[in-house]
Design an enzyme around this catalytic site. Structure first.
Site, mmCIF file in Angstrom:
data_model
loop_
_atom_site.group_PDB
_atom_site.id
_atom_site.type_symbol
_atom_site.label_atom_id
_atom_site.label_comp_id
_atom_site.label_asym_id
_atom_site.label_seq_id
_atom_site.Cartn_x
_atom_site.Cartn_y
_atom_site.Cartn_z
ATOM 1 N N SER A 206 -6.389 -61.325 14.407
ATOM 2 C CA SER A 206 -7.414 -60.300 14.584
ATOM 3 C C SER A 206 -6.796 -59.099 15.274
ATOM 4 O O SER A 206 -6.226 -59.218 16.360
ATOM 5 C CB SER A 206 -8.571 -60.847 15.430
ATOM 6 O OG SER A 206 -9.262 -61.859 14.747
ATOM 7 N N LEU A 207 -6.933 -57.925 14.654
ATOM 8 C CA LEU A 207 -6.381 -56.689 15.192
ATOM 9 C C LEU A 207 -7.470 -55.746 15.677
ATOM 10 O O LEU A 207 -7.254 -54.533 15.768
ATOM 11 C CB LEU A 207 -5.531 -55.987 14.120
ATOM 12 C CG LEU A 207 -4.365 -56.789 13.537
ATOM 13 C CD1 LEU A 207 -3.708 -56.015 12.404
ATOM 14 C CD2 LEU A 207 -3.347 -57.143 14.610
ATOM 15 N N GLY A 208 -8.648 -56.276 15.979
ATOM 16 C CA GLY A 208 -9.750 -55.440 16.433
ATOM 17 C C GLY A 208 -10.191 -54.480 15.335
ATOM 18 O O GLY A 208 -10.340 -54.881 14.172
ATOM 19 N N ASP A 210 -8.615 -52.459 13.675
ATOM 20 C CA ASP A 210 -7.613 -52.287 12.618
ATOM 21 C C ASP A 210 -7.649 -53.394 11.580
ATOM 22 O O ASP A 210 -6.846 -53.389 10.636
ATOM 23 C CB ASP A 210 -6.216 -52.200 13.227
ATOM 24 C CG ASP A 210 -6.013 -50.936 14.047
ATOM 25 O OD1 ASP A 210 -6.637 -49.911 13.699
ATOM 26 O OD2 ASP A 210 -5.274 -50.991 15.034
ATOM 27 N N GLY A 211 -8.541 -54.376 11.730
ATOM 28 C CA GLY A 211 -8.699 -55.397 10.708
ATOM 29 C C GLY A 211 -7.937 -56.672 10.981
ATOM 30 O O GLY A 211 -7.879 -57.149 12.122
ATOM 31 N N GLY A 237 -14.720 -62.416 15.974
ATOM 32 C CA GLY A 237 -13.675 -63.371 15.631
ATOM 33 C C GLY A 237 -14.220 -64.651 15.040
ATOM 34 O O GLY A 237 -13.613 -65.249 14.142
ATOM 35 N N ASP A 238 -15.382 -65.080 15.524
ATOM 36 C CA ASP A 238 -15.995 -66.298 14.981
ATOM 37 C C ASP A 238 -16.454 -66.076 13.546
ATOM 38 O O ASP A 238 -16.392 -66.993 12.718
ATOM 39 C CB ASP A 238 -17.169 -66.725 15.858
ATOM 40 C CG ASP A 238 -16.743 -66.993 17.295
ATOM 41 O OD1 ASP A 238 -15.603 -67.449 17.501
ATOM 42 O OD2 ASP A 238 -17.545 -66.730 18.205
#
Length: 299
Positions: A206-208, A210-211, A237-238
């Site tokens: 997970s890049l926040g 940024d996808g 994230g879940d």
């Protein structure tokens, strides 16, 4: 069936305030309580999408009873493992400036018998995809003891993540900070490659905003949303894990899995509570997510 496992269940308490000032007195405009813990959130998202899912979780005390009641009201199928300790609470504070502040309790200590009951519940269900999510409470055995030959997703951090790699999970899903913590490497592709060498089949990072970055046996991809969203990021994230589990259960290609994962993650940011998703955004965004192949990081 997709089975999610949450050893460190929580009752999520979410406060909405005008602003958050350290040391100040705040009056919440809204307070909501919901069964939580990462695996429970994954199960809630999958249930919303109509997937065949069952949550396995621990619950104890009055807080645990509230968790059970909420799951029953939501109609989420669950196997509850009773524990002697009081289920923890997690607190999220949402402020109007978009900030999200979390306070996570450690969770009650599990006895060896309680952990073995949880493990037996997992073996009994014989899932098509097994999702193991969240922190491990004191006294819990490692996730490696739950993972077997079943396609699996491991979403945890620190020592629990490193120890779980011994069981060769199909996918692990750290965020960028968690990946850096366990590898000491700043380059996410190089760090993900290290986790694959240590036992992970694929690594989705997970890049926040940024996808997502996916380093897999069949290639490396970056998947980016069409727009940056603001909202409650606690369940994003879940939602990614829910999409990964659905894709594994259908044997989909990685680019298709990543499109769904990014779209569902954004839909979770727009939801008011962890586990909620904005279905209209999810449906519209899937066709807008940009998935780009990247050259594999050199060994």
């Amino acid at each position: 069936m997709i089975v999610t496992v949450t050893p460190n269940t929580a009752l999520d308490v979410t406060y909405t305030v005008d602003d958050l000032r350290p040391g100040g007195v705040h009056r919440a405009r809204d307070v909501r309580h919901r069964a939580g813990g990462k695996g429970v959130n994954v199960a809630r998202v999958l249930h919303t999408l109509g997937a065949d899912v069952r949550a396995i979780l621990t619950a104890g005390g009055a807080t645990g009873a509230a968790v059970e009641g909420d799951l029953a009201a939501a109609g989420i199928p669950a196997d509850i493992v009773p524990i002697g300790g009081e289920t923890r609470r997690t607190t999220t504070v949402l402020a109007d400036d978009g900030s999200v502040t979390l306070l996570n309790e450690p969770g009650p200590r599990l006895t060896e018998a309680e952990w073995q009951t949880l493990a037996a519940a997992v073996r009994t269900r014989k899932p098509d995809v097994l999702v193991c999510s969240g922190s491990l409470p004191p006294g819990a055995g490692g996730y490696a003891g739950l993972l077997g030959d079943t396609p699996s997703i491991l979403d945890t951090s620190g020592e629990a993540l490193l120890a779980g790699l011994a069981a060769k999970p199909s996918v692990v899903k750290p965020n960028a900070d968690e990946l850096r913590e366990v590898t000491g490497l700043r380059d996410p592709v190089a760090a993900a490659t290290e986790l694959r060498r240590a036992g992970a089949g694929a690594v989705v990072v997970s890049l926040g905003p940024d996808g997502l970055l996916a380093v897999t046996p069949s290639g490396t991809w970056h998947a980016a949303p069409s727009t940056v969203l603001t909202g409650n990021t606690t369940g994003a994230g879940d939602a990614v894990v829910a999409a990964l589990a659905l894709g594994l259960s259908r044997a989909e290609a990685w680019p298709d899995i990543l499109r769904r994962a990014v779209a569902l993650s954004g839909a979770a940011v727009l939801g008011p509570l962890a586990g909620d998703v904005d279905l209209a955004h999810y449906q519209a965004e899937q066709g807008l997510v940009a998935v780009r192949a990247r050259p594999d990081h050199p060994d």
